[in-house]
Every structure is written in C-alpha cells, then in structure tokens.
Motif scaffolding. Structure first.
Motif, short mmCIF file in Angstrom:
data_model
loop_
_atom_site.label_atom_id
_atom_site.label_comp_id
_atom_site.label_asym_id
_atom_site.label_seq_id
_atom_site.Cartn_x
_atom_site.Cartn_y
_atom_site.Cartn_z
N VAL A 171 0.83 -1.20 0.00
CA VAL A 171 0.00 0.00 0.00
C VAL A 171 0.87 1.26 0.00
O VAL A 171 0.60 2.22 -0.73
CB VAL A 171 -0.95 -0.01 1.21
CG1 VAL A 171 -1.62 1.35 1.38
CG2 VAL A 171 -2.01 -1.09 1.05
N GLY A 172 1.93 1.25 0.81
CA GLY A 172 2.83 2.39 0.84
C GLY A 172 3.55 2.60 -0.48
O GLY A 172 3.71 3.74 -0.95
N LEU A 173 3.96 1.51 -1.12
CA LEU A 173 4.63 1.61 -2.43
C LEU A 173 3.70 2.19 -3.47
O LEU A 173 4.08 3.09 -4.25
CB LEU A 173 5.12 0.23 -2.85
CG LEU A 173 5.84 0.14 -4.20
CD1 LEU A 173 7.14 0.93 -4.17
CD2 LEU A 173 6.09 -1.32 -4.57
N PHE A 174 2.48 1.71 -3.53
CA PHE A 174 1.53 2.16 -4.53
C PHE A 174 1.03 3.58 -4.25
O PHE A 174 0.58 4.27 -5.16
CB PHE A 174 0.32 1.22 -4.60
CG PHE A 174 0.63 -0.11 -5.23
CD1 PHE A 174 1.93 -0.48 -5.56
CD2 PHE A 174 -0.38 -1.00 -5.51
CE1 PHE A 174 2.21 -1.70 -6.14
CE2 PHE A 174 -0.12 -2.23 -6.10
CZ PHE A 174 1.19 -2.58 -6.41
N THR A 175 1.11 4.01 -3.00
CA THR A 175 0.60 5.33 -2.64
C THR A 175 1.66 6.42 -2.80
O THR A 175 1.36 7.52 -3.28
CB THR A 175 0.09 5.31 -1.18
OG1 THR A 175 -0.91 4.30 -1.04
CG2 THR A 175 -0.51 6.65 -0.80
N PHE A 176 2.89 6.14 -2.41
CA PHE A 176 3.91 7.18 -2.35
C PHE A 176 4.89 7.16 -3.54
O PHE A 176 5.56 8.15 -3.78
CB PHE A 176 4.72 7.05 -1.05
CG PHE A 176 3.89 7.29 0.18
CD1 PHE A 176 3.58 8.58 0.57
CD2 PHE A 176 3.42 6.23 0.94
CE1 PHE A 176 2.81 8.81 1.70
CE2 PHE A 176 2.66 6.46 2.07
CZ PHE A 176 2.35 7.75 2.46
N CYS A 177 4.99 6.05 -4.25
CA CYS A 177 5.90 5.97 -5.39
C CYS A 177 5.13 6.34 -6.66
O CYS A 177 4.29 5.56 -7.14
CB CYS A 177 6.50 4.58 -5.50
SG CYS A 177 7.74 4.43 -6.80
N GLY B 139 -3.59 -1.87 -2.49
CA GLY B 139 -2.68 -0.85 -2.99
C GLY B 139 -3.27 -0.12 -4.18
O GLY B 139 -3.12 1.10 -4.31
N PHE B 140 -3.95 -0.85 -5.06
CA PHE B 140 -4.58 -0.24 -6.22
C PHE B 140 -5.65 0.76 -5.79
O PHE B 140 -5.72 1.88 -6.31
CB PHE B 140 -5.18 -1.33 -7.11
CG PHE B 140 -5.81 -0.82 -8.37
CD1 PHE B 140 -5.04 -0.62 -9.50
CD2 PHE B 140 -7.16 -0.54 -8.43
CE1 PHE B 140 -5.61 -0.15 -10.68
CE2 PHE B 140 -7.74 -0.07 -9.59
CZ PHE B 140 -6.96 0.13 -10.72
N VAL B 141 -6.49 0.36 -4.85
CA VAL B 141 -7.55 1.26 -4.36
C VAL B 141 -6.94 2.47 -3.65
O VAL B 141 -7.37 3.62 -3.86
CB VAL B 141 -8.50 0.49 -3.42
CG1 VAL B 141 -9.48 1.45 -2.76
CG2 VAL B 141 -9.24 -0.59 -4.19
N SER B 142 -5.92 2.23 -2.82
CA SER B 142 -5.32 3.32 -2.04
C SER B 142 -4.62 4.34 -2.93
O SER B 142 -4.47 5.50 -2.55
CB SER B 142 -4.32 2.75 -1.04
OG SER B 142 -4.95 1.85 -0.15
N SER B 143 -4.16 3.92 -4.12
CA SER B 143 -3.44 4.84 -5.00
C SER B 143 -4.32 5.98 -5.50
O SER B 143 -3.80 7.01 -5.94
CB SER B 143 -2.87 4.06 -6.19
OG SER B 143 -3.91 3.57 -7.02
N PHE B 144 -5.63 5.84 -5.43
CA PHE B 144 -6.54 6.89 -5.87
C PHE B 144 -6.89 7.87 -4.75
O PHE B 144 -7.62 8.84 -4.98
CB PHE B 144 -7.82 6.28 -6.44
CG PHE B 144 -7.61 5.54 -7.73
CD1 PHE B 144 -7.62 6.22 -8.94
CD2 PHE B 144 -7.38 4.18 -7.74
CE1 PHE B 144 -7.43 5.55 -10.14
CE2 PHE B 144 -7.19 3.50 -8.94
CZ PHE B 144 -7.20 4.18 -10.13
#
Length: 259
Positions: free
Chosen positions: A64-70, A127-132
C-alpha cells in the motif's frame, strides 16, 4: 475348617468393586494435567496465528505504501487496470480454496502457499484502491485501523462478554449490509449521494469491528465457540480479512481523493 472359611472371606473381598474414592483417585491430577496441556496448545496456536498475521499485515502495508507514495508505480498500476482483475481472480480462487477445502488448508505446505498468494493478491488490490486516495488520508486510515484493532483485541481478551454467541446477529447485519449495497448501487447511477456513501462506510466499519472481536474470541478458545488449534490458517485468514475490510471502509469514509 477355619482356614477354608478364611480363604472364602479373602476371595469375597477381592471380588468386591472399588469404592468411588478409590476409582477416582488421581482424577483431579489427570484433569489438571489435561487442562494445562490444552492451555499450552492454545497459547502456541495463538502465537502462531498472530505471527503469520503480522507478516501478512507488514506485506500489505509495504505494498500500500509503495503504490501510494511511489509516483511511477502509482501511474503504472492506474494505467493497467487489468492487473486488478487478475489479482481479484487470484484472490477469489485462493479464498474459496482456503475457506471451503478443510483438508487443503490443513495440509502443509499447500496451505501456506495458498495463504501467500491470497495475501499478495489482496495487498495488490488494496494498494490499487489506495493509489486513488490522498497520501495523508491513507496514513490516517492506517493509523485509525491500527488503533481500533489494538483496542478491540485487548478488549476481547479481557471482557467477559461472549461475542461468539452473537453469530446470528452478525449474520443478520451482513444481510442488511448486502441489501444496503444493492440499494446504493441502484442509486449511484442516478447521482452520487455523499451522505449515503459515508453512512454505508461507517456501518461497514462498525460491522467488521464486531467481526474482529468475534474472530478474536474464537481464537482464544475460552468462550462458547472456539476454533481448533489445527485451523491456524483459517483463523489467520479471518482476522486478516476483518482488518483489511475495516481499513477499506475507513478509507471510504475518511479518505480524500488525490488531486
């Protein structure tokens, strides 16, 4: 004659059944030993479940952190929605296998392999959902989820309330949530209703907080219903899903969209 009478008396006393005190001698010690062994097995079971659960949550938080912050990773997954569909299929297959096939989820190492695939697929979807969502919102919801889980776990271990006897209530609440989801899906095409969406998210967060308490007490084994120590994979799966769904509903309730 006297000797014959004495032999007859001795044989009669030998054939008499033992008294209750004689028959139950040592029973208390055996019962205490069995109870001690059961507590030892239950403690090992709980430690194993929480050790696996900790690894699952660390993997999920990292993804989740990777998909959100990168930003490059976030851009890649948002432009390839087919990866989400693939992850969902893996999640669905592994979940059905672990939930419905009792022999499979107790068979090492297939149970851990399926659990690993399940965790990775679920983490990818999260992670996919959190990226939005906004990065601060994701961090806030992660913190709230951690505090709620810690509080509910401590409360479930200390309280005398037996949440395992309320499985019927939880089932009815799930049916209500299902009907509400159907209603929301019908209303949304005609126009987005923010308060209805927020109300549904709050209700879902409360429901899975209750499920977390329910599954925690099933794990403990000192209430009306309990899980077998052989079901450590199923116990881990249940707790992990409770936490993930709690985070999802909190994110839907408090999360802000990315600009």
């Amino acid at each position: 004659m006297a000797k014959a009478k004495q032999v007859s008396t001795l044989s009669k006393s030998d054939n008499e059944p033992p008294t209750y005190q004689e028959a139950t001698a040592g029973y208390d010690e055996m019962e205490a030993q069995f109870a001690w062994d059961d507590r030892q097995i239950r403690q090992i079971f709980i430690r194993k479940v929480y050790a696996i659960l900790l690894v699952q949550l660390l993997v999920s938080v990292a993804i989740v952190g990777l998909f959100t912050f990168c930003e490059p990773v976030r851009f890649f997954i948002q432009t390839h929605p087919g990866l989400y569909s693939t992850s969902y299929m893996v999640f669905l297959v592994t979940y059905i296998a672990l939930s419905c096939c009792g022999d499979l989820r107790r068979q090492f190492p297939w149970n851990l392999i399926l659990l690993t695939l399940f965790t990775l697929s679920m983490s990818f979807m999260m992670g996919f959902v959190s990226s939005f969502y906004n990065s601060k919102s994701v961090l806030l919801c992660l913190g709230i989820t951690a505090l709620v889980c810690l509080s509910v776990t401590i409360f479930s271990f200390q309280t005398k309330i037996d949440f395992t006897s309320y499985h019927g209530v939880l089932f009815c609440l799930c049916m209500v949530m299902l009907l509400c989801a159907i209603c929301v899906s019908i209303v949304v095409p005609f126009g987005y209703v923010p308060w209805l969406h927020a109300l549904y998210a709050v209700a879902g967060a409360i429901l899975f907080t209750m499920f977390l308490a329910f599954d925690t007490q099933l794990l403990m084994g000192n209430k009306r219903y309990s899980l077998s120590p052989e079901e450590y994979v199923f116990a881990t799966l249940s707790l992990y899903l409770d936490i993930i769904y709690l985070f999802t509903f909190l994110l839907a309730c408090f999360g802000g969209g990315r600009e």
